[in-house]
Scaffold this motif. Structure first.
Motif, PDB file in Angstrom:
ATOM      1  N   TRP A  83      -0.703  10.857   0.672  1.00 35.37           N
ATOM      2  CA  TRP A  83       0.110   9.644   0.722  1.00 35.37           C
ATOM      3  C   TRP A  83       1.126   9.667  -0.414  1.00 35.37           C
ATOM      4  CZ3 TRP A  83      -5.007   9.951  -0.581  1.00 35.37           C
ATOM      5  CH2 TRP A  83      -5.346   9.633  -1.904  1.00 35.37           C
TER       6      TRP A  83
ATOM      7  N   SER B 171     -15.615   5.429   2.749  1.00 33.74           N
ATOM      8  CA  SER B 171     -14.577   5.098   1.771  1.00 33.74           C
ATOM      9  C   SER B 171     -14.904   5.711   0.427  1.00 33.74           C
ATOM     10  CB  SER B 171     -14.437   3.572   1.611  1.00 33.74           C
ATOM     11  OG  SER B 171     -14.094   2.965   2.837  1.00 33.74           O
TER      12      SER B 171
ATOM     13  N   LYS C 261      -6.949   5.203   6.544  1.00 33.34           N
ATOM     14  CA  LYS C 261      -6.184   4.155   5.873  1.00 33.34           C
ATOM     15  C   LYS C 261      -6.356   4.305   4.371  1.00 33.34           C
ATOM     16  CE  LYS C 261      -9.910   0.718   6.554  1.00 33.34           C
ATOM     17  NZ  LYS C 261     -10.234  -0.613   7.104  1.00 33.34           N
TER      18      LYS C 261
ATOM     19  N   GLU D 285      -4.620  -5.531   3.554  1.00 29.14           N
ATOM     20  CA  GLU D 285      -5.281  -4.538   4.404  1.00 29.14           C
ATOM     21  C   GLU D 285      -4.238  -3.523   4.893  1.00 29.14           C
ATOM     22  OE1 GLU D 285      -8.464  -2.660   6.225  1.00 29.14           O
ATOM     23  OE2 GLU D 285      -8.425  -4.295   4.765  1.00 29.14           O
ATOM     24  N   PRO D 286      -4.505  -2.228   4.699  1.00 23.74           N
ATOM     25  CA  PRO D 286      -3.484  -1.224   5.054  1.00 23.74           C
ATOM     26  C   PRO D 286      -3.465  -0.936   6.551  1.00 23.74           C
ATOM     27  CG  PRO D 286      -5.422  -0.152   4.171  1.00 23.74           C
ATOM     28  CD  PRO D 286      -5.690  -1.634   4.077  1.00 23.74           C
ATOM     29  N   ALA D 287      -2.390  -0.356   7.014  1.00 26.45           N
ATOM     30  CA  ALA D 287      -2.264   0.079   8.403  1.00 26.45           C
ATOM     31  C   ALA D 287      -3.119   1.322   8.619  1.00 26.45           C
ATOM     32  CB  ALA D 287      -0.805   0.362   8.749  1.00 26.45           C
ATOM     33  N   VAL D 288      -3.603   1.481   9.863  1.00 24.89           N
ATOM     34  CA  VAL D 288      -4.441   2.629  10.228  1.00 24.89           C
ATOM     35  C   VAL D 288      -3.544   3.685  10.871  1.00 24.89           C
ATOM     36  CG1 VAL D 288      -6.387   3.428  11.599  1.00 24.89           C
ATOM     37  CG2 VAL D 288      -6.456   1.166  10.531  1.00 24.89           C
TER      38      VAL D 288
ATOM     39  N   ASN E 200       0.837  -1.195   0.000  1.00 24.51           N
ATOM     40  CA  ASN E 200       0.000   0.000   0.000  1.00 24.51           C
ATOM     41  C   ASN E 200       0.871   1.244   0.000  1.00 24.51           C
ATOM     42  OD1 ASN E 200      -2.807  -0.984   0.181  1.00 24.51           O
ATOM     43  ND2 ASN E 200      -2.058  -1.969   2.057  1.00 24.51           N
TER      44      ASN E 200
ATOM     45  N   TRP F  48     -11.859   6.633   6.057  1.00 25.35           N
ATOM     46  CA  TRP F  48     -11.660   7.447   7.244  1.00 25.35           C
ATOM     47  C   TRP F  48     -12.893   7.337   8.153  1.00 25.35           C
ATOM     48  CZ3 TRP F  48     -13.014   9.175   2.503  1.00 25.35           C
ATOM     49  CH2 TRP F  48     -14.183   9.949   2.398  1.00 25.35           C
TER      50      TRP F  48
ATOM     51  N   GLN G 118      -5.651   2.173   0.762  1.00 23.34           N
ATOM     52  CA  GLN G 118      -5.381   0.836   0.210  1.00 23.34           C
ATOM     53  C   GLN G 118      -5.253   0.936  -1.306  1.00 23.34           C
ATOM     54  OE1 GLN G 118      -8.513  -2.034   0.861  1.00 23.34           O
ATOM     55  NE2 GLN G 118      -7.103  -3.762   0.766  1.00 23.34           N
TER      56      GLN G 118
ATOM     57  N   TRP H  95     -16.689   3.027   8.656  1.00 20.42           N
ATOM     58  CA  TRP H  95     -15.695   3.704   7.804  1.00 20.42           C
ATOM     59  C   TRP H  95     -16.401   4.325   6.603  1.00 20.42           C
ATOM     60  CZ3 TRP H  95     -10.515   4.204   8.875  1.00 20.42           C
ATOM     61  CH2 TRP H  95     -10.018   3.407   9.911  1.00 20.42           C
TER      62      TRP H  95
END
Length: 1194
Positions: A762, A792, A815, A827-830, A744, A781, A817, A790
């Motif tokens: 990002w 998205s 996050k 799955e991305p990190a938060v 990601n 978010w 992705q 969430w």
């Protein structure tokens, strides 16, 4: 969908029709298609409009046309039907409209003069040819005429007329003599455009009897000639000898034979003329002048310049030609004739007209029923041409009506056409200089798709080269084309393939996995057609062992190796060439599978040898040079970096790995230690090579890890102890399959740029990391302490997304992705971020100030509640300023100063304050957005401090026993002055300080007089101010009281007495003798008496003389260790200077007051100032008193 270029229609109806016309169907010239496809006639070949024929040959008038069904032909002559069946001499070529008129057997060409027009007709319409004007060529004879001989004197001008007969086409004129030799021409003699021969002036050598004008008629290949003209040039002397008895005007005939004269034009006449020419023709302007000496011609264009690339000068610059003339060439042209006696000019006004020429010629239209279209016929000319339309050869005004047709000037607009709308339209653009005629048909067809490419065609392509798969098609309406591979359900995508408008599928870089069956599908509303073709990808032919440069000795044998690697299904042929030609047919040259061997090498065998490997799909070659030399000793081995590896091959091709193998190059006598492998991504970063891995020098294969969706190429470099080789040739390309992203984006942050938004940023993935096409990002978010769900959104390949309408400074969990067409990344990190900050709402409270001393204060405050900060706490900021002085009560505010304390500190120190001052301050909290409101101003005062030194101290009005001191108060009193303190002490001749006197002076005083001082005495003063806080810095000064005048006058009186003068002279003589003795003893290392005495009585507090220049050291005060100020030693002009000397004692005493003891030593004060004298021959510059006279000797 694959890439496809399309022309979008505009909103204006005419533009819509124009676009449809441009993109209208074109009927392919496919024989099978044309067999059953109806098409209106089209004229393909016709005779020229102005057709001049040879009357000695049969007349052939061409008219060819195509159409389906084949058209029939008819002719008109002079506007009426020409019935060829009634004329036995006229025949029409079968299947054609070409006429042949047999006039060679009987008949005359003049009988068939006229205007002919051909019509080609079938059931879809009629096309017509141009009006073809038939005229036989003519080459008439010259009329008989008797030409009288021409006699003229030397230097006169002459024009020999040609006047050829009028022929068709006009003849070509040239002048020759009886021997058929062209007459020489020059700047003096030249032929004009009308054929006449012009002499600017004649010379005796121009005399001849055979000036003959010839006219050549090219069409009939005949030449006609004029009767010869005789010209005789005589001098004035010859005329005088002939007719002297009859003429008495000896002045005329007695003149010089060459009478010079200025230029005059032979052609054209007058000062101005006009010329008209048609656009596209050659503009020829002519000026021929006579004169003596021969004039030179120049050309200019008034108000313009001559076109550089289209302007030519002919006939010795007498003719100006401009080719491809345009309307811009209109204007006034001036020719200038000039010789030594003058110049004349002639102006030619040129007008360029234009026969009609096309701007847009009408084009054939193939439409399907209910479609729209347009025919555009746009032409220009001068004058502007008139546009007229015909339908099937009939003026459109009287042609059958067609409801789908509308005429708008130079455009015919068609709406919702039907099959009956098919016709051939003619556009005629004409003006007084000519006409244009164009045929364009409208063919309304309803045809289902047809694919014209042969079924199951096999295409073989070399790997990594483009592959073009044909799909020629036809249909009405125009079909859409789609391609499928191996009967898969989805059409081929545009990321790898390109679909051309003619249906061809292009694979820009064909790979091994491109092999397969491809299906072309054509669709329109009337049906569908499809066709399969097959593609095979072959390995490229390569020369893996190339012939190498060779140097051999005569008589030896040389072998060139050429090892070829090829696709196993292709059969290569290997051919050897020498110097790009065939090998010599000599038994010494033998070729086997991989080698060329030359035995018994001779010097002629040197050259370039080329190995050429050919297959049906490709060919490669490699060359090497053979140098033949005389026998030489064996050279020493050469040590160098390795040669590049070669024969790179990819095997075991998997989605995430491949095996690379290679053949090492020559190690050049130093073993290879390792191989370095690099890769290039031709899809994302073409031309940029990256490090892949390294393997030991004993290894020639490597298993390489790969990333998805990368078009890899590899190269290998070898390294030994001497360095690294050049890179190998790149390997074949290998495109890995697409996959979901492995990672990601990084550097995910959430920061608000406004109080009501959240900006999520990002670092996006690069093309190499995308792992496939269609790279996007899923941005999610939610509020950390609020939402459970969430929110998205999927965005394109960007690096920022802005969430609007957020509360101010609220923590969010974020996050990002990555995803592509193949799927999602893990799955991305938060990460946590905050929405936008706003300015703080509350000021710090309970501000307190603790004054530490007169220059330092400590400030305390209570922290602001975190919720009211509305952002990231950056710290606290103190604004403070000096409002007024406690002493002066000056209410003018000074500039504010700022101190910032980072973080959550609640106290801070304010340094650098001014004593005894009135200060104000306030405190503000600071976040990332800015400052909050200020606290209430807090006022505080600094206590008194010690003052600075008085601004100045001067000693004025010195007297015998008093000195007056003047000063200015301290510039920074730092409080209320209470008093001044003055301390002073005398300085004796040995720099010793006397007793210190301490004196207090009221603070309101600025001057003070000291009395009862010693005369002629130096004093040192220490002066400072005081406040309640203590004493300030001191200022020092020095001064001297004046001399007692009475004593000085008595001394002067004694000095004037005779006995005293004698005594002084004796003393001076004695001192002189002593000096001489001292110098002698000093040179011997001894001491002179005065020096011994001086050493014996030396004061230990007085610094010794410096050995280098003989001067005393500076006096130093024991309290401040500062040298006496330069200015303080001379308070008045009466101060006597102390002089330096390398060879004498230092002078003591003030002026004339110096006295001697009985032993000759000085009595007096020490002089506080000194000046240097020259080392030798010094003379005193002071008054000539006895004391000074004595001092000059010491």
């Amino acid at each position: 969908m694959p890439k496809k270029k399309r022309l979008s229609a505009g909103r204006v109806p005419l533009m819509l029709f124009l676009c449809q016309m441009i993109s209208a169907l074109e009927v392919p010239l496919d024989p099978k298609l044309l067999e059953d496809l109806v098409q209106p006639p089209t004229i393909t070949q016709q005779s020229p409009k102005d057709y001049i024929i040879d009357p000695r040959e049969n007349i052939v008038i061409q008219c060819e046309a195509k159409g389906k069904p084949p058209p029939s032909f008819s002719w008109t002559r002079n506007g009426t039907h020409f019935d060829i069946d009634k004329d036995p001499l006229v025949t029409m070529k079968p299947g054609s409209g070409t006429l042949t008129i047999n006039i060679m057997s009987e008949g005359k060409a003049e009988t068939y003069e006229g205007v002919y027009q051909c019509t080609a007709r079938n059931e879809r319409g009629a096309a017509i040819s141009n009006n073809i004007v038939i005229r036989p060529s003519r080459s008439p004879l010259w009329t008989k005429e008797k030409l009288e001989p021409i006699t003229l004197r030397n230097g006169q001008s002459l024009v020999l007329p040609c006047r050829p007969p009028i022929g068709l086409p006009p003849p070509i004129i040239f002048w020759m003599d009886n021997s058929f030799q062209r007459l020489p021409q020059s700047e003096r003699v030249s032929q004009g455009l009308n054929g006449d021969l012009y002499f600017s002036n004649v010379l005796p050598e121009d005399t001849r009897e055979d000036y003959i004008c010839y006219a050549r008629f090219n069409h009939t290949q005949t030449i006609q000639q004029k009767q010869p003209i005789s010209v005789k040039v005589i001098s004035v002397d010859e005329l005088n000898d002939t007719i002297a008895a009859n003429l008495s005007d000896t002045e005329f005939y007695g003149a010089k034979s060459h009478r010079q004269r200025p230029p005059a034009f032979l052609t054209p006449d007058g000062n101005t003329s006009r010329k008209e020419e048609l656009r596209g023709n050659v503009l020829s302007l002519e000026c021929i002048a006579e004169g003596l000496p021969t004039p030179i011609i120049y050309w200019i264009k008034e108000d313009g310049t001559l076109p550089i690339n289209r302007t030519f000068y002919r006939n010795f610059k007498k003719t100006l030609q401009i080719v491809q003339v345009t309307e811009a060439d209109s204007g006034n042209y001036q020719c200038i004739a000039k010789n030594a006696l003058g110049a004349i000019h002639h102006t030619i006004s040129v007008t360029v007209k234009a026969a009609p020429y096309w701007i847009i010629a009408p084009q054939n239209l193939v439409l399907s029923p209910e479609e729209d279209g347009a025919l555009i016929c746009r032409a220009s000319g001068n004058p502007k041409p008139r546009i007229s339309w015909l339908s099937n050869g009939v003026p459109i005004e009287i042609a059958p009506d067609d409801p789908s047709r509308k005429i708008d000037g130079d455009t015919i607009i068609f709406s919702k056409v039907q099959e009956r709308s098919s016709a051939v339209y003619q556009c005629n653009a004409s003006n007084e200089y000519g006409y244009l005629l164009a045929n364009a048909f409208v063919n309304v067809l309803a045809e289902p798709p047809r694919i014209l490419t042969s079924a199951n065609t096999l295409y073989q392509v070399i790997a990594n080269r483009p592959a073009l798969l044909d799909c020629a098609f036809f249909g009405s309406p125009l079909p859409t084309i789609e391609w499928f591979k191996d009967a898969k359900g989805s059409a081929l995508r545009e990321d790898i393939y390109v679909l051309h408008e003619n249906g061809t599928l292009e694979i820009p870089v064909a790979q091994k996995d491109s092999t397969g069956t491809y299906t072309c599908v054509a669709r329109n509303k009337l049906g569908m057609a499809k066709n399969d073709v097959h593609l095979e990808i072959k390995d490229p032919t390569r020369i893996i062992k190339q012939p190498e440069y060779a140097v051999v000795q005569r008589g030896s044998t040389v072998s060139f190796e050429c090892k070829v690697k090829h696709d196993h299904t292709l059969i290569p042929t290997v051919t050897w060439l020498k110097d790009h030609g065939e090998l010599p047919s000599d038994g010494r040259f033998t070729v086997d599978k991989d080698h060329l061997v030359v035995t018994d090498v001779s010097d002629d065998d040197g050259g370039t040898y080329t190995c050429v490997a050919n297959t049906t799909l490709d060919n490669v070659s490699a060359s090497a040079v053979l140098s033949v030399v005389a026998p030489t000793p064996t050279p020493a081995p050469i040590y160098d970096v390795p040669n590049p590896p070669f024969d790179l091959e990819l095997t075991d091709q998997l989605d995430r790995s491949v095996q690379l193998s290679w053949t090492p190059g020559d190690d050049n006598n130093s073993p290879i230690t390792k191989f370095i492998i690099e890769y290039e991504d031709a899809m994302h970063e073409p031309g940029l090579w990256h490090h892949q891995t390294e393997v030991p020098g004993t290894q020639t294969t490597a298993q390489l890890k790969l990333s998805p969706y990368v078009n890899y190429s590899f190269r290998v470099m070898a390294e030994n102890n001497l360095g690294r080789s050049l890179p190998s040739e790149a390997s074949e390309q290998y495109l890995t399959k697409a996959a979901e992203p492995d990672k990601n984006p990084t550097a995910v942050e959430g920061l608000g740029s406004e109080p009501d938004n959240l900006v999520i940023t990002w670092k996006p993935l690069n093309g190499f990391e995308s792992n496939g096409p269609g790279l996007q990002y899923k941005v999610s978010w939610r509020q950390k302490d609020g939402d459970d769900e969430w929110t998205s959104v999927v965005v394109a390949n960007v690096s920022k997304y802005i969430v609007s309408g957020t509360p101010t400074f609220v923590p969010y969990l974020i996050k990002v992705q990555a995803l592509n067409d193949a799927g999602f990344a893990p799955e991305p990190a938060v990460v946590m971020g905050h929405s936008g900050e706003d300015l703080p709402m509350v000021a710090p409270g309970n501000v307190r100030v603790n004054v530490v001393n007169s220059t330092l204060a400590e400030v305390h405050w209570d922290p602001v509640p975190l919720k009211s900060i509305r952002g990231h706490l950056q710290g606290y900021r103190i604004y403070y300023w000096k409002a007024q002085s406690s002493l002066t009560r000056n209410r003018r505010h000074l500039e504010k100063k700022i101190l910032t304390f980072q973080g959550s500190k609640t106290h801070g120190m304010l340094p650098g304050l001014e004593p005894f001052s009135h200060y104000s301050l306030n405190v503000r909290v600071v976040n990332g957005k800015g400052e909050g409101p200020a606290s209430a101003d807090k006022v505080f005062n600094t206590p008194e401090g010690v003052p600075s030194a008085p601004s100045s101290l001067k000693i004025v009005n010195p007297t015998l026993d008093s000195l007056t001191l003047e000063w200015e108060p301290p510039s920074h009193p730092n409080g209320i002055l209470t008093e001044y303190t003055l301390k002073y002490q005398p300085i004796n001749s040995t720099h010793e300080l006397g007793p210190l006197v301490d004196l207090k002076i009221p603070a309101n005083k600025t001057h003070w007089t000291l009395k009862n001082l010693n005369f002629s005495t130096r004093y040192k003063f220490y002066f400072y101010a005081q406040t309640a806080a203590g004493s300030g810095s001191q200022i020092t000064e020095e001064a001297i009281t004046t001399v007692d005048e009475a004593m000085a006058s008595r001394q002067v009186d004694i000095a004037t007495q005779g006995w005293f003068i004698g005594l002084m002279c004796a003393v001076a003589l004695l001192i002189l003798i002593l000096l001489i003795v001292c110098f002698i003893r000093r040179n011997k290392g001894g001491k002179y008496p005065v020096k011994e005495k001086e050493d014996a009585h030396a004061d230990p507090e007085i610094q010794p003389m410096k050995e280098d220049d003989g001067t005393f050291g500076e006096y130093s005060d024991a309290e401040d260790h500062k040298p006496l100020k330069k200015g303080s030693r001379t308070p008045s002009d009466r101060t006597v200077k102390k002089e330096d000397s390398d060879d004498s004692l230092v002078d003591y005493g003030e002026g004339v007051n110096g006295q001697f003891n009985e032993d000759g030593s000085f009595i007096g004060q020490y002089s506080g100032k000194k000046e240097k004298e020259p080392a030798e021959g010094n003379e005193s510059s002071e008054a000539p008193s006895p004391v000074n006279a004595m001092n000059s000797f010491v």
